[in-house]
Design a protein around this motif. Sequence first.
Motif, short mmCIF file in Angstrom:
data_model
loop_
_atom_site.label_atom_id
_atom_site.label_comp_id
_atom_site.label_asym_id
_atom_site.label_seq_id
_atom_site.Cartn_x
_atom_site.Cartn_y
_atom_site.Cartn_z
N PHE A 120 119.90 61.31 28.69
CA PHE A 120 119.90 62.39 29.67
C PHE A 120 121.11 62.22 30.58
O PHE A 120 121.66 61.14 30.72
N LYS A 121 121.51 63.33 31.17
CA LYS A 121 122.69 63.34 32.04
C LYS A 121 122.22 63.38 33.50
O LYS A 121 121.33 64.15 33.86
N LEU A 122 122.85 62.55 34.33
CA LEU A 122 122.51 62.47 35.75
C LEU A 122 123.77 62.12 36.53
O LEU A 122 124.44 61.14 36.21
N ASN A 123 124.10 62.94 37.51
CA ASN A 123 125.29 62.71 38.36
C ASN A 123 126.56 62.52 37.53
O ASN A 123 127.39 61.66 37.84
N GLY A 124 126.68 63.26 36.44
CA GLY A 124 127.88 63.21 35.62
C GLY A 124 127.92 62.06 34.63
O GLY A 124 128.88 61.93 33.88
N ASN A 125 126.89 61.23 34.60
CA ASN A 125 126.84 60.11 33.66
C ASN A 125 125.69 60.33 32.68
O ASN A 125 124.70 60.98 33.00
N VAL A 126 125.82 59.76 31.48
CA VAL A 126 124.77 59.83 30.48
C VAL A 126 124.05 58.49 30.46
O VAL A 126 124.68 57.43 30.39
N ARG A 183 108.29 54.11 41.49
CA ARG A 183 109.51 54.92 41.51
C ARG A 183 110.38 54.52 40.32
O ARG A 183 110.54 53.34 40.02
N LEU A 184 110.93 55.53 39.66
CA LEU A 184 111.80 55.30 38.51
C LEU A 184 113.25 55.43 38.95
O LEU A 184 113.57 56.27 39.79
N TYR A 185 114.11 54.62 38.36
CA TYR A 185 115.52 54.67 38.72
C TYR A 185 116.39 54.20 37.57
O TYR A 185 115.92 53.56 36.63
N VAL A 186 117.67 54.56 37.66
CA VAL A 186 118.72 53.99 36.82
C VAL A 186 119.77 53.43 37.77
O VAL A 186 119.85 53.85 38.93
N GLN A 187 120.57 52.52 37.29
CA GLN A 187 121.63 51.98 38.12
C GLN A 187 122.94 52.68 37.78
O GLN A 187 123.30 52.81 36.61
N ASP A 188 123.61 53.16 38.83
CA ASP A 188 124.90 53.83 38.66
C ASP A 188 125.86 52.87 37.97
O ASP A 188 125.97 51.70 38.35
N GLU A 189 126.55 53.37 36.96
CA GLU A 189 127.45 52.52 36.18
C GLU A 189 128.65 52.05 36.99
O GLU A 189 129.23 51.01 36.70
N LYS A 190 129.05 52.81 38.00
CA LYS A 190 130.25 52.47 38.77
C LYS A 190 129.98 51.47 39.87
O LYS A 190 130.68 50.47 40.01
N ASP A 191 128.97 51.75 40.69
CA ASP A 191 128.75 50.89 41.86
C ASP A 191 127.43 50.11 41.82
O ASP A 191 127.16 49.33 42.72
#
Length: 104
Positions: free
Chosen positions: A35-41, A2-10
């Motif tokens: 790329f843009k995801l959930n309003g973040n780049v 599974r691929l993921y990024v960590q949300d910058e806020k939480d």
Amino acid sequence: MRLYVQDEKDGKKIYLNYKVRNRGELQRIVGSEKFKLNGNVYKVNAVRAEMDNNSFKVAAGIGSLIGVLGGVPGVLAGALIGGVVGGAQLETEKKNVESFNASN
């Protein structure tokens, strides 16, 4: 895997719905190094991979099915086959995760 990024806020993981072997393939699919995801780049290099436990569940299911069909000998054979298949799948999954995380 599974691929993921960590949300910058939480810091929570946001999972991506892509099946790729490395970051180069991911970059070709998204069309850019960002790329843009959930309003973040995010940068493709920020994407990480982790093991997906579904591989083991499939092997356990196969072993269980053999066990149900074969009675006591089937349970023993199913456990053995499920363990071998599951172990092989987990090892392959681990190598794929390590390969993705080491890619550029």
